[in-house]
Design an enzyme around this catalytic site. Structure first.
Site: not given
Ligand code: UDP
Length: 362
Positions: A204-205
């Site tokens: 996740f980013h």
């Protein structure tokens, strides 16, 4: 006569898209130079890939750590200086959708250099994403658009973009095919004690998922819930680590022995983790494509995707950031009720060759 092709790279996903251009340059009579902006510059996000791919940038613009505006401005200025010094190329290629892509496109346009946009035509139709603006600018300034999937052709036509456009396939898949034996040799499963174990791989980013405290609470709670299904492996993007630390949520995850947290990991290791994972849960762009190629189920926690072929043909599904929905999908996978997918056209490891063939015709 040898033609000059200069390629601008700046971030992790850029590095992964250009691994075969130098290798094939003499076959097609091209002089290839790689210019690295320095947008990603540390060991985990940049140097590990240069080592693994033996990708040696010829020029380094050193714009790391600046604000997006300063970065874009500096890249434009430094490219102009560089081309004054070494001369302009016949073709200048910018991959992807990052700030370096936008800056490179503007610089080439102002200097009247033939611009190629690699991975052209993708659209999320979500103007809140900085990547969408970068793609639109790069496509509108490009002279030649290299497209990975049919939606790219349609979007370029719908937007009346005048560039010469070619459906050539996906150079990210070229890299997967090229390095398959190195990926297989990676000892990462032994190192993480995951041999013959069920595990879920998460990344996740995207700012929309990790910048607000409320979203990060959802993320930590989701990761905890997923441990009911197997070990949860999450190599943390620097942005996500920083935000988890800022909101004091990192230690909770570190204490859970079923969550395997790490820094970003190398390409061979990460690809091996994808290949043997039960399901990948991500908000990445490129990972949607790599899982489709591998036929590994992928749940993309976003409202949209710029890579629709991964849904219509591949193993990708868009899911809401809701624990119950994500768990329901994981259960479908467990029961063998999830789609098996097909590999899209031209995702065959030969895209770099097709690009050179197009350039030889110009
Ligand atoms: N990747 C990697 N190590 C990691 C996480 C990702 O090598 O720890 C690779 C991944 O397989 C893909 C690329 O990095 O090839 C995707 O980068 P990212 O998700 O940062 O960018 P996006 O594709 O979303 O622009």
């Amino acid at each position: 006569m040898t033609k000059k092709l200069y390629i601008l790279i700046g971030t992790r996903p850029n590095f992964i898209k250009v691994t075969r251009f130098k290798e094939l340059s003499s076959k097609y009579n091209f002089d290839v130079k790689i210019i690295h902006t320095g947008q990603h510059f540390d060991d985990n996000m940049a140097n590990v890939f240069f080592d693994q791919f033996d990708l040696r940038p010829d020029y380094f613009l050193n714009v790391g750590g600046l604000s997006p505006n300063s970065q874009v401005g500096q890249i434009i200025l430094k490219l102009e200086e560089l081309f004054e010094e070494i001369g302009k190329p016949d073709f200048f290629m910018v991959p992807g959708d990052v700030n370096s892509t936008l800056a490179g496109a503007v610089a080439a346009n102002k200097l009247n250099i033939t611009l190629i946009h690699l991975e052209s035509g993708l659209r999320s139709f979500d103007k809140k994403m900085p990547e969408e603006h970068n793609r639109i600018v790069a496509d509108n300034l490009a002279n030649i658009c290299m497209v990975t999937e049919p939606s790219g052709l349609e979007n370029i036509k719908d937007e009346n973009i005048q560039a010469k456009t070619y459906h050539v396939g996906n150079t990210m898949i070229d890299t997967l095919v090229k390095f398959e034996s190195k990926i297989e040799e990676s000892p990462i499963l032994e190192e993480l004690a995951l041999i013959d174990k069920k595990y879920l791989l998460c990344t996740f980013h995207r700012p929309s998922n990790v910048d607000a405290e409320s979203q990060l609470k959802k993320l930590t709670s989701l990761l905890m819930a997923l441990t009911r299904k197997g070990k949860v492996v999450i190599p943390l993007h620097p942005r996500t680590r920083k935000m988890l630390m800022e909101f004091d949520m990192l230690s909770e995850l570190e204490e859970n022995t079923d969550v395997i947290l790490s820094n970003p990991i190398g390409y061979f290791e990460f690809q091996k983790l994808i290949k043997y994972s039960q399901v990948v849960i991500t908000d990445s762009g490129g990972i949607q494509e790599e899982t489709t190629y591998r036929k590994v189920p992928c749940l993309t926690v976003r409202e949209n995707t710029e890579r629709p072929v991964t849904i219509t043909q591949g193993t990708n599904s868009l899911v809401k950031f809701e624990e119950s929905e994500i768990l329901r999908f994981v259960e479908k996978v467990e029961l063998g009720n999830y789609k098996s997918g097909e590999v899209p056209k031209f995702w065959d490891g030969q895209t770099t060759e097709r690009i050179y063939e197009v350039l030889c015709e110009q």
